[in-house]
Write a protein that holds these residues in place. Structure first.
Motif, PDB file in Angstrom:
ATOM      1  N   TRP A  36      24.596   8.540  -6.988  1.00  0.00           N
ATOM      2  CA  TRP A  36      23.639   8.566  -8.092  1.00  0.00           C
ATOM      3  C   TRP A  36      22.917   7.228  -8.226  1.00  0.00           C
ATOM      4  O   TRP A  36      23.478   6.181  -7.941  1.00  0.00           O
ATOM      5  N   PHE A  37      21.676   7.297  -8.710  1.00  0.00           N
ATOM      6  CA  PHE A  37      20.957   6.134  -9.211  1.00  0.00           C
ATOM      7  C   PHE A  37      20.817   6.281 -10.716  1.00  0.00           C
ATOM      8  O   PHE A  37      20.921   7.378 -11.265  1.00  0.00           O
ATOM      9  N   SER A  38      20.555   5.162 -11.391  1.00  0.00           N
ATOM     10  CA  SER A  38      20.310   5.204 -12.825  1.00  0.00           C
ATOM     11  C   SER A  38      19.294   4.122 -13.153  1.00  0.00           C
ATOM     12  O   SER A  38      18.493   3.743 -12.305  1.00  0.00           O
ATOM     13  N   GLY A  91       7.269  10.699   3.779  1.00  0.00           N
ATOM     14  CA  GLY A  91       8.567  10.901   4.410  1.00  0.00           C
ATOM     15  C   GLY A  91       9.678  10.506   3.473  1.00  0.00           C
ATOM     16  O   GLY A  91       9.453  10.065   2.340  1.00  0.00           O
ATOM     17  N   LYS A  92      10.915  10.690   3.935  1.00  0.00           N
ATOM     18  CA  LYS A  92      12.064  10.315   3.135  1.00  0.00           C
ATOM     19  C   LYS A  92      13.181   9.840   4.040  1.00  0.00           C
ATOM     20  O   LYS A  92      13.227  10.170   5.233  1.00  0.00           O
ATOM     21  N   LEU A  93      14.071   9.064   3.470  1.00  0.00           N
ATOM     22  CA  LEU A  93      15.227   8.548   4.194  1.00  0.00           C
ATOM     23  C   LEU A  93      16.465   8.813   3.350  1.00  0.00           C
ATOM     24  O   LEU A  93      16.560   8.346   2.209  1.00  0.00           O
ATOM     25  N   VAL A 150      18.473   9.059  -1.942  1.00  0.00           N
ATOM     26  CA  VAL A 150      17.326   9.318  -1.074  1.00  0.00           C
ATOM     27  C   VAL A 150      16.191   8.369  -1.423  1.00  0.00           C
ATOM     28  O   VAL A 150      15.930   8.108  -2.604  1.00  0.00           O
ATOM     29  N   LEU A 151      15.518   7.851  -0.399  1.00  0.00           N
ATOM     30  CA  LEU A 151      14.315   7.051  -0.575  1.00  0.00           C
ATOM     31  C   LEU A 151      13.116   7.882  -0.144  1.00  0.00           C
ATOM     32  O   LEU A 151      13.057   8.364   0.994  1.00  0.00           O
ATOM     33  N   TYR A 152      12.165   8.077  -1.069  1.00  0.00           N
ATOM     34  CA  TYR A 152      10.925   8.780  -0.770  1.00  0.00           C
ATOM     35  C   TYR A 152       9.806   7.759  -0.587  1.00  0.00           C
ATOM     36  O   TYR A 152       9.705   6.791  -1.340  1.00  0.00           O
ATOM     37  N   VAL A 153       8.944   7.992   0.410  1.00  0.00           N
ATOM     38  CA  VAL A 153       7.818   7.106   0.689  1.00  0.00           C
ATOM     39  C   VAL A 153       6.527   7.880   0.461  1.00  0.00           C
ATOM     40  O   VAL A 153       6.319   8.949   1.037  1.00  0.00           O
ATOM     41  N   GLY A 167       0.783  -1.222   0.000  1.00  0.00           N
ATOM     42  CA  GLY A 167       0.000   0.000   0.000  1.00  0.00           C
ATOM     43  C   GLY A 167       0.814   1.271   0.000  1.00  0.00           C
ATOM     44  O   GLY A 167       0.263   2.366   0.195  1.00  0.00           O
ATOM     45  N   ARG A 168       2.097   1.158  -0.204  1.00  0.00           N
ATOM     46  CA  ARG A 168       2.972   2.316  -0.271  1.00  0.00           C
ATOM     47  C   ARG A 168       3.772   2.288  -1.576  1.00  0.00           C
ATOM     48  O   ARG A 168       3.989   1.231  -2.170  1.00  0.00           O
ATOM     49  N   VAL A 169       4.230   3.465  -1.980  1.00  0.00           N
ATOM     50  CA  VAL A 169       5.062   3.601  -3.178  1.00  0.00           C
ATOM     51  C   VAL A 169       6.424   4.108  -2.726  1.00  0.00           C
ATOM     52  O   VAL A 169       6.523   5.144  -2.051  1.00  0.00           O
ATOM     53  N   TYR A 170       7.475   3.384  -3.074  1.00  0.00           N
ATOM     54  CA  TYR A 170       8.841   3.719  -2.690  1.00  0.00           C
ATOM     55  C   TYR A 170       9.614   4.150  -3.929  1.00  0.00           C
ATOM     56  O   TYR A 170       9.678   3.408  -4.913  1.00  0.00           O
ATOM     57  N   VAL A 171      10.177   5.331  -3.870  1.00  0.00           N
ATOM     58  CA  VAL A 171      10.888   5.892  -5.017  1.00  0.00           C
ATOM     59  C   VAL A 171      12.301   6.266  -4.593  1.00  0.00           C
ATOM     60  O   VAL A 171      12.518   6.902  -3.554  1.00  0.00           O
TER      61      VAL A 171
END
Length: 383
Positions: A335-337, A322-324, A310-313, A293-297
């Motif tokens: 960086w992510f890719s 929130g974010k981590l 950074v992880l956004y919830v 039920g959550r989206v993690y970006v």
């Protein structure tokens, strides 16, 4: 005396949130002393697989899921891997340089290297593999190659069953350029969702068309027939930019993500038919996962003079919960890719890299937190 209790029951509110509570472990991998990159991850039995490139060569690492310890690595010839998945005792890895099958010890079982395109992502429906990426082809006959999508359906032995070359109609005074970055199967419909973009540049001046790039989402059936096309030019109110990833909730609603390009980017939610439901332009990202039920970006943000992982919830309405900050103690830009994250029912895994030439892998614990508030018959909150 029973009225207050009845009112209390009708006024019961329940808020359930699943959020990233902690980082289990972080692993740094340095296969070479040059530029090393990580893209996709996937689970493989008791292991986590990380795919990318070691300098300019294809790279695979097998990690212990519990500790992050590197168990084994494999380095091939020139190229890079972007996506992987496992089926039983086989590991499937794709990217620039071909399609590979490995066993549990990273021995190559089969490979298909003579391909005319670049697969970016892979998915599995229980019977067949589906791949999405791009290729160069002169489709308008002017002697110049355009960059178009290619979608493939293959058996578990990598035999080609069907393929489709896909591109949008365009003004032939421009050069066409398109990428497909992710493919996933909608659990509610069984259809294939592919996300990416297309752009146009003037053949004479090389300048971009004013409304380029276009966000592009295409829904295919299992025979690779087009069911629906969703595209937004840059000036459209729903434009997001270059779509990087897609995931689904249990109802078949789709969530897509994009990094910020110029002044636009963010997230969007679609129903299972491909109709847009919501757009959030607050933050952007490269990778996306739908869990509980959550989206993690996963994206990047400037924190303490460095670009951080950074992880956004978000909830299913795209509200940021929130974010981590994952790389807050590292003195390097991170960086992510391309490539997918992975979830194993307990932990979320993701890989990226930094400008210290290191591959970085994270294991993140997801913990459910339940908050119940009861309002009694007199309007007062009760435990």
């Amino acid at each position: 005396m029973r009225l207050p209790l009845l009112l209390a029951l009708t006024a019961l509110t329940l808020a359930l949130s699943v959020s990233a509570q902690s980082v289990n472990w972080v692993q740094y991998i340095n296969p070479t002393d040059r530029d090393d990159y990580a893209f996709g991850v996937c689970t493989f039995g008791d292991y986590l697989v990380v795919v990318g490139s070691a300098s300019s060569d294809k790279f695979v690492a097998l990690l212990n899921k519990n500790t992050g310890e590197v168990v084994k690595t494999w380095i091939g010839n020139f190229g890079q891997f972007t996506s992987c998945l496992s089926v039983s005792d086989r590991l499937y890895v794709v990217g620039a340089g071909g399609l590979y099958i490995f066993d549990e010890r990273l021995n190559v079982i089969k490979r298909v290297e003579e391909i005319e395109w670049r697969p970016e992502a892979i998915s599995f429906d229980g019977s067949y593999l589906y791949l999405a990426g791009w290729m160069w082809k002169d489709v308008d006959g002017d002697g110049r190659d355009e960059r178009i999508w290619r979608i493939e359906k293959r058996t578990l032995d990598l035999d080609l069953v069907a393929y489709r070359e896909y591109y949008r109609e365009w003004n032939k005074a421009y050069e066409y350029y398109s990428n497909a970055y992710d493919i996933a199967i909608n659990p509610a419909t069984g259809e294939l969702w592919v996300v990416g973009e297309w752009s146009l540049s003037n053949k004479t001046t090389g300048s971009w068309m004013p409304d380029s790039p276009h966000s592009l989402l295409v829904i295919f059936d299992k025979e690779l027939n087009v069911k629906k096309v969703v595209e937004y030019p840059r000036r459209h109110e729903n434009y997001l930019g270059i779509l990087r990833g897609v995931c689904f909730d249990e109802k078949g609603n789709a969530y897509v993500v994009e990094i910020f390009v110029l002044d636009r980017g963010g997230f969007a939610k679609f129903d299972k038919y491909g109709n847009v439901l919501a757009v959030n332009r607050g933050v952007g990202g490269w990778k996306i996962a739908c869990v509980g039920g959550r989206v993690y970006v996963f994206g990047s943000e400037s924190v303490g003079n460095y670009g951080r992982h950074v992880l956004y919830v978000l909830d299913e309405n795209l509200k940021l919960l929130g974010k981590l900050v994952l790389s807050k103690n590292v003195e390097a830009h991170s960086w992510f890719s391309s490539g997918k994250p992975a979830f194993d029912s307990r932990n979320l895994y993701v890989a990226g890299y930094d400008d210290a030439n290191r591959i970085i892998v994270y294991s993140i614990s997801l913990t459910a937190r339940v908050v119940v508030e009861v309002v009694d018959g007199f309007g007062q909150p009760r435990d």
